[in-house]
Design an enzyme around this catalytic site. Structure first.
Site, PDB file in Angstrom:
ATOM      1  CG  ASP A 159      -2.139   1.085   0.955  1.00 49.10           C
ATOM      2  OD1 ASP A 159      -2.468   1.291   0.071  1.00 49.10           O
ATOM      3  OD2 ASP A 159      -2.852   0.936   2.114  1.00 49.10           O
ATOM      4  CE  LYS A 196      -6.083   2.858   0.363  1.00 49.49           C
ATOM      5  NZ  LYS A 196      -5.136   2.661  -0.525  1.00 49.49           N
ATOM      6  CE  LYS A 240      -6.359  10.166   0.140  1.00 52.24           C
ATOM      7  NZ  LYS A 240      -5.737   9.236   0.351  1.00 52.24           N
ATOM      8  CE  LYS A 289      -2.494   3.822   2.816  1.00 55.50           C
ATOM      9  NZ  LYS A 289      -2.193   4.690   1.974  1.00 55.50           N
TER      10      LYS A 289
HETATM   11  P1  NAI Z   1      -7.749   3.211 -10.441  1.00 58.34           P
HETATM   12  O1  NAI Z   1      -9.038   2.677 -10.011  1.00 58.34           O
HETATM   13  O2  NAI Z   1      -7.643   4.429 -11.302  1.00 58.34           O
HETATM   14  O3  NAI Z   1      -6.652   2.152 -11.324  1.00 58.34           O
HETATM   15  C1  NAI Z   1      -6.758   0.885 -10.768  1.00 58.34           C
HETATM   16  C2  NAI Z   1      -6.680   0.248 -12.373  1.00 58.34           C
HETATM   17  O4  NAI Z   1      -6.447  -1.346 -11.965  1.00 58.34           O
HETATM   18  C3  NAI Z   1      -7.882   0.311 -13.179  1.00 58.34           C
HETATM   19  O5  NAI Z   1      -7.606   0.701 -14.277  1.00 58.34           O
HETATM   20  C4  NAI Z   1      -8.624  -1.033 -13.086  1.00 58.34           C
HETATM   21  O6  NAI Z   1      -9.422  -1.316 -14.586  1.00 58.34           O
HETATM   22  C5  NAI Z   1      -7.587  -1.964 -12.995  1.00 58.34           C
HETATM   23  N1  NAI Z   1      -7.550  -3.588 -12.517  1.00 58.34           N
HETATM   24  C6  NAI Z   1      -8.654  -3.753 -11.728  1.00 58.34           C
HETATM   25  N2  NAI Z   1      -8.361  -5.059 -11.276  1.00 58.34           N
HETATM   26  C7  NAI Z   1      -7.248  -5.429 -12.205  1.00 58.34           C
HETATM   27  C8  NAI Z   1      -6.732  -6.749 -12.403  1.00 58.34           C
HETATM   28  N3  NAI Z   1      -7.145  -7.684 -11.815  1.00 58.34           N
HETATM   29  N4  NAI Z   1      -5.745  -6.741 -13.393  1.00 58.34           N
HETATM   30  C9  NAI Z   1      -5.314  -5.774 -13.983  1.00 58.34           C
HETATM   31  N5  NAI Z   1      -5.898  -4.551 -13.766  1.00 58.34           N
HETATM   32  C10 NAI Z   1      -6.702  -4.377 -12.847  1.00 58.34           C
HETATM   33  O7  NAI Z   1      -6.921   3.423  -9.095  1.00 58.34           O
HETATM   34  P2  NAI Z   1      -5.528   4.308  -8.869  1.00 58.34           P
HETATM   35  O8  NAI Z   1      -6.071   5.542  -8.229  1.00 58.34           O
HETATM   36  O9  NAI Z   1      -4.680   4.135 -10.183  1.00 58.34           O
HETATM   37  O10 NAI Z   1      -4.924   3.502  -7.512  1.00 58.34           O
HETATM   38  C11 NAI Z   1      -4.358   2.228  -7.861  1.00 58.34           C
HETATM   39  C12 NAI Z   1      -4.142   1.501  -6.292  1.00 58.34           C
HETATM   40  O11 NAI Z   1      -3.288   2.217  -5.620  1.00 58.34           O
HETATM   41  C13 NAI Z   1      -5.452   1.532  -5.494  1.00 58.34           C
HETATM   42  O12 NAI Z   1      -5.495   0.090  -4.993  1.00 58.34           O
HETATM   43  C14 NAI Z   1      -5.040   2.278  -4.295  1.00 58.34           C
HETATM   44  O13 NAI Z   1      -5.949   1.940  -3.327  1.00 58.34           O
HETATM   45  C15 NAI Z   1      -3.679   2.348  -4.348  1.00 58.34           C
HETATM   46  N6  NAI Z   1      -2.959   3.545  -3.636  1.00 58.34           N
HETATM   47  C16 NAI Z   1      -3.357   4.785  -4.326  1.00 58.34           C
HETATM   48  C17 NAI Z   1      -2.664   5.756  -3.825  1.00 58.34           C
HETATM   49  C18 NAI Z   1      -2.648   6.949  -4.351  1.00 58.34           C
HETATM   50  O14 NAI Z   1      -3.184   7.213  -5.539  1.00 58.34           O
HETATM   51  N7  NAI Z   1      -2.131   8.238  -3.916  1.00 58.34           N
HETATM   52  C19 NAI Z   1      -2.045   5.787  -2.372  1.00 58.34           C
HETATM   53  C20 NAI Z   1      -2.242   4.298  -1.745  1.00 58.34           C
HETATM   54  C21 NAI Z   1      -2.525   3.283  -2.448  1.00 58.34           C
END
Ligand code: NAI
Length: 510
Positions: free
Chosen positions: A310, A359, A401, A467
């Site tokens: 995370d 989370k 956010k 984290k």
């Molecule tokens: P997002 O939802 O925009 O991107 C995630 C992507 O993963 C989406 O395009 C989705 O279609 C794809 N996906 C889902 N399941 C999948 C799988 N099994 N295989 C391949 N692709 C898959 O989310 P974002 O904002 O990019 O964040 C990504 C991750 O990072 C989240 O889990 C979030 O909790 C974690 N995170 C983000 C932080 C930040 O942006 N500051 C901080 C801490 C953690």
């Protein structure tokens, strides 16, 4: 001369033509002799002994061509990382309503932070000054502009459309990158829809089908393709947060049975198995419990390397600094209440309770080491502090956010001290530089040997970026921002043949 006495003026000079005592360079390796110093106590803490341990740290100098494979390539983080790297590589600038913006790597520890590496003493006046170096110059590291990037996504949208969908980067920048981004399309992904929110179903149009084993094999083929184009590959999970998988996969046999019997497993476990079998690093940027004991043991047996979990990008980073400040100053931090709202797809996914729980667990433990460090303030351990975390999905705010925190401490003679913070951040623009760091440093750690042994199976030195860090000692985790930073910097300096700071300043007559 102000008490300053330089014992060996040649230590730490790095000059290939003229090898010196510490940090000896030859054409292939940097070899550093390092004396580790620490104190060990008896279990009742009544006796202690100072330990000095000699180590030889060897770093391979050749920087490889690095292949980066993102799980979740088309998400906010994935598309922002690709566009950000391309923009930096091409030195692009773009118009915003505030004027012209130039590509940069702000927020990246390796690319934009510096480390204190020592002191300078003016021979004539004897005056003393600090020397700081960019972190990326301490040891040879991959330049992120040279990353070769591909990856998987359950959505087949090309990266130009995906970046537009994310609403993170400015249109004038995306217009300049349109042709390149349109050419990048995610590979079909492994997915077990039951482990992510049901509200994600409408983007799932790019899914691998087959048994667990067939899917692992297909992911391995994708990794092998990348291996043919590059020297080294790292897989980074930046896909949706999954629900916890329980009970945990306890052993390697248990893991093998679950694969063979085609038990429904979260997709993250399948990606991680593929990475371990291909002996490439697997980094987990989301909170789910991919690193089951059986998975870590499988990595140990197969030479796999893991780090997670995370990304620690905003609120948690701040929280571990605030606890350094408050508890470190002797104030009894007694309640920490965090509210978040965000409107990106991560927030949408977390709006379903099963994903939010992952989370909540990951954010929940971040104060544990700070509390355990002070038995005067916390004689009963972490049960004696209230720590709440709330996350709400508010689509209008998009990737911007909001994090509202309240820190209440008990102070002298029954007083109360409350500090509130309100952080508005662009989530992916904070996360991407950290993703770049873990890729750059993760690769570097594969080139480092301590006393002839490689690091692993857990690359704990990457804890600074996570984290809920895992380590090779499951009982020993450091969350404190300052300690994590010191550990990482001191390790890099030791490998470079530079003395870690002991911070006493005694020798300078301070
Ligand atoms: P997002 O939802 O925009 O991107 C995630 C992507 O993963 C989406 O395009 C989705 O279609 C794809 N996906 C889902 N399941 C999948 C799988 N099994 N295989 C391949 N692709 C898959 O989310 P974002 O904002 O990019 O964040 C990504 C991750 O990072 C989240 O889990 C979030 O909790 C974690 N995170 C983000 C932080 C930040 O942006 N500051 C901080 C801490 C953690």
């Amino acid at each position: 001369n102000n008490g300053v006495h330089v014992q060996n003026g040649v230590n730490g000079h790095h000059d290939d033509s003229n090898p010196k005592v510490n940090g000896v360079h030859n054409s292939e390796y940097i070899e550093a002799d390092f004396t580790e110093r620490y104190t060990v106590y008896s279990q009742d803490e009544q006796k202690y002994e100072n330990v000095l341990k000699q180590h030889k740290i060897t770093t391979e100098k050749r920087v490889p061509k690095l292949g980066v494979m993102l799980v979740g390539l088309g998400g906010n983080n994935g598309s922002t990382l690709v566009a950000g790297v391309l923009a930096n590589k091409q030195g692009l600038s773009w118009e915003t309503k505030n004027g012209t913006q130039q590509a940069n790597f702000f927020g990246s520890f390796t690319q934009s932070a510096t480390a204190h590496v020592g002191f300078k003493i003016d021979e004539k006046s004897g005056s003393l000054a600090d020397v700081h170096k960019p972190v990326k110059e301490i040891l040879p590291m991959v330049n992120p502009c040279d990353f070769e990037i591909t990856g998987w996504d359950i959505s087949q949208m090309n990266l130009y459309e995906a970046a537009r969908r994310s609403k993170v980067l400015e249109p004038d920048l995306l217009r300049q990158l349109k042709a390149q981004l349109e050419n990048i399309k995610p590979l079909p992904a492994a997915l077990n829809q039951d482990y992510i929110a049901s509200n994600q179903a409408d983007r799932a149009d790019n899914i691998l089908t087959g048994t667990n084993q067939e899917i692992v094999n297909k992911l391995r083929e994708d990794i092998q393709q990348m291996k043919r184009r590059t020297d080294k590959v790292i897989i980074l999970w930046t896909a949706n947060t999954e629900q916890y998988y329980l009970p945990e996969i306890a052993t390697v046999d248990d893991l093998a049975d679950k694969i063979k019997n085609n038990d429904p497993l979260p997709a993250s476990v399948l990606y991680c198995i593929a990475a371990i079998e291909e002996q490439v690093i697997y980094l987990n940027g989301s909170p789910q419990n991919t690193f089951h004991p059986g998975v870590v043991e499988y990595a140990r047996q197969n030479g796999g390397l893991l780090a997670g979990s995370d990304f620690k990008s905003g609120q948690t980073r701040f929280k571990t600094m605030m606890s350094d400040f408050l508890i470190g100053a002797g104030l009894r931090l007694s309640s920490v209440v965090s509210y978040n709202h965000l409107g990106n797809n991560d927030g949408k996914n977390l709006s379903e309770d099963k994903c939010f729980q992952s989370k909540k667990i990951s954010k929940g433990g971040v104060l544990d080491d700070a509390i355990a460090s002070n038995s005067i303030l916390y004689p009963d351990g972490h049960a004696s502090i209230d720590h709440e975390v709330v996350i709400k999905y508010v689509p209008f705010v998009g990737d911007s956010k909001r994090a509202l925190d309240e820190y209440t401490s008990q102070i002298f003679m029954g007083g109360t001290n409350t500090i509130s913070s309100y952080n508005i951040c662009e989530d992916s623009l904070l996360a991407v530089p950290i993703m770049i760091d873990m890729l750059v440093l993760g690769e570097l750690l594969t080139r480092i040997k301590i006393d002839g042994n490689g690091l692993g199976p857990v690359l704990s030195y990457l804890s600074f970026f996570f984290k809920a860090p895992i380590t090779n000692h499951s009982e020993y985790v450091v969350n404190s921002f300052s300690r994590q930073r010191h550990t990482l910097i001191n390790f890099l300096k030791a490998a470079a043949g530079i003395s870690p700071d002991d911070q006493t300043l005694i020798g300078f007559g301070y």
